[in-house]
Design an enzyme around this catalytic site. Structure first.
Site, short mmCIF file in Angstrom:
data_model
loop_
_atom_site.label_atom_id
_atom_site.label_comp_id
_atom_site.label_asym_id
_atom_site.label_seq_id
_atom_site.Cartn_x
_atom_site.Cartn_y
_atom_site.Cartn_z
N HIS A 193 0.83 -1.22 0.00
CA HIS A 193 0.00 0.00 0.00
C HIS A 193 0.86 1.26 0.00
CE1 HIS A 193 -3.35 -2.68 1.16
NE2 HIS A 193 -2.43 -3.24 1.91
N SER B 224 16.06 20.64 -16.49
CA SER B 224 14.92 21.49 -16.85
C SER B 224 15.46 22.74 -17.52
CB SER B 224 14.16 21.86 -15.58
OG SER B 224 13.43 23.05 -15.79
N LYS C 19 16.96 20.88 -11.32
CA LYS C 19 16.22 19.67 -11.67
C LYS C 19 17.07 18.56 -12.24
CE LYS C 19 11.89 19.79 -10.70
NZ LYS C 19 11.06 19.71 -11.83
N GLU D 199 9.77 7.98 -16.96
CA GLU D 199 8.44 8.55 -17.23
C GLU D 199 7.97 8.21 -18.64
OE1 GLU D 199 8.61 12.77 -16.37
OE2 GLU D 199 9.61 12.35 -14.47
#
Ligand code: ARG
Length: 455
Positions: free
Chosen positions: A155, A276, A282, A289
């Site tokens: 979970h 970024s 970043k 992704e």
């Protein structure tokens, strides 16, 4: 002029030509198409339907068409509906009249079915290799960082201490099955449709076993109608891709999560992270992704293929032309994702310190407390209840298990004794799990050896 102009007085409408072409998609199968035609010509020669001279002219001509396509000398254009027509047209231009004999005892229906299977046989081989490479990347990672302890989650809540190797091996087994599924699909599709004709076979004395052997298939498809109408080999391949992508997507999600500052379990290698354009700090896990995102595309391809054949009457219907866009994309996307993930796993670094920190507090050893009582003869259901009460007690006192004494514990159950402190060590807890498939290093090494044997 269309190939069926004998029956028609006018050519197809401009927009119909554009709408119905498949060349833009199936041009990719030109090698397979030429190989199929070469084998067909040789077989026609073997059974006496063509003379040796005709076979030679056709085979030489077909090789020349191949050379021309490979070097961009012949660029099939939109005047050809598909790769089969494009190759035949160029062949006939090169070798003259004999080119028109090649289509004896075959149709585009069995040609396209053959090309697709040939394409799949080669590309699924690549996919399987990519999966085995990913598997070996995961196993190398087990060898390097398999003895880092961290919390296993359920979970997405910290559950029990496990070795990182245990977590990695869960993925390794999934990828191993993905490679097996691809292999199974390959074995089942290893049958040659060529010579099935439109659907009914041919009156000419062809030898389909010979064609199959020339093309490297195990055997011909038994039934000519099945040969041209079925696409379950494509669906099976894409289904194997979709299942693999579901695994990739889960591992990508964890890679994304673990590389956040909040988790900071891992750091992506420079080669697979991106920066970024506006936020200089970043370090984004774009590779993972993208894999996670591409899973949707591959699932969509599976849906497209299943829907394409649903309710489709036998035998060939033009609907079937839609198979390749989905099929090619699914196989190529899955292969690319497997390769990228291999790179990601090979180049990331594991932040052992953060793993250690994640083990602190949070009562990760609550199950251990219950299991300790089990070793003293208390039934698990009862010991689980007692451990729960001890957690609540600690929470109230704002401490963890290290902050309570044996006599505190004994007030919950008299079976607690001095040995409980040694028992409550997270490493010891992981190492005690020597049951078959458990997290102990013993079991990790056993699985590693098994998986190494196949990769
Ligand atoms: N372009 C078609 C396809 O890719 C070839 C088969 C055409 N057959 C036919 N009967 N129209 O599926």
């Amino acid at each position: 002029m269309a190939l069926w102009d004998g029956r028609f007085s006018g050519g197809p409408a401009e927009d119909m030509i554009r709408f119905s072409e498949s060349l833009s998609v199936d041009l990719r199968m030109w090698r397979e198409d030429i190989a199929g035609s070469v084998a067909h010509a040789q077989m026609l020669g073997d059974v006496g339907l063509l003379t040796a001279e005709e076979v030679k002219q056709l085979v030489d001509g077909l090789h020349q068409v191949g050379e021309e396509i490979a070097h961009g000398i012949y660029v099939p254009g939109p005047e050809h509906e598909d790769i089969h027509m494009a190759v035949e047209a160029r062949l006939t231009a090169l070798v003259g009249e004999v080119g028109a004999k090649l289509h004896t005892a075959r149709s585009r229906n069995d040609q396209v079915a053959t090309d697709v299977r040939l394409w799949l046989k080669s590309r699924l081989g690549d996919l399987r290799q990519a999966l085995l490479e990913l598997l070996s990347g995961l196993l190398d990672r087990v060898e390097r960082d398999g003895d880092v302890l961290f919390p296993g989650f359920t979970h997405l809540q910290r559950g029990q201490p496990i070795w990182f190797g245990h977590h990695l091996l869960a993925y390794a087994w999934m990828v191993r099955r993905d490679a097996d599924r691809v292999q199974n699909a390959l074995e089942r599709m290893d049958e040659c449709p060529l010579g099935a004709g439109a659907m009914a076979g041919t009156p000419h004395p062809i030898d389909r076993h010979r064609t199959a052997a020339l093309l490297g298939f195990a055997r011909p498809v038994e039934n000519a109608m099945d040969a041209v109408a079925s696409r379950d080999h494509a669906i099976e391949a894409v289904s194997a891709c979709a299942i693999a992508m579901s695994h990739f997507s889960r591992m990508s999600e964890e890679l994304v999560l673990w590389s956040t500052e909040e988790f900071a379990f891992i750091r992506m290698g420079d080669g697979y992270a991106t920066g970024s354009s506006i936020m200089p700090q970043k370090r984004n896990p774009d590779a993972a992704e993208l894999v996670r995102g591409k899973a949707g595309r591959v699932f969509g391809s599976l849906q497209a293929l299943l829907t394409m054949v649903k309710g489709l009457p036998l035998a060939y219907n033009r609907d079937l032309q839609e198979d390749r866009a989905s099929l090619f994309d699914a196989v190529e996307t899955t292969t690319a994702c497997a390769r990228i993930l291999s790179g990601v796993w090979r180049t990331l670094t594991v932040n052992g310190e953060r793993y250690e920190q994640a083990l602190q507090g949070h009562f990760l050893l609550a199950t251990e407390l219950a299991d300790f009582l089990v070793t003293r003869g208390v039934p698990f259901r009862e010991s689980h209840h007692i451990a729960g009460k001890i957690v609540a007690f600690c929470e109230e006192r704002k401490t963890d298990f290290a902050g309570i004494t044996v006599s505190d514990l004994q007030s919950f159950h008299p079976a607690f004794d001095e040995q409980v402190h040694a028992w409550l060590d997270p490493k010891a807890a992981a190492e005690r799990r020597r049951s078959f498939g458990g997290t102990s290093q013993h079991e990790i090494q056993r699985q590693l050896a098994l998986l190494r044997a196949v990769s």
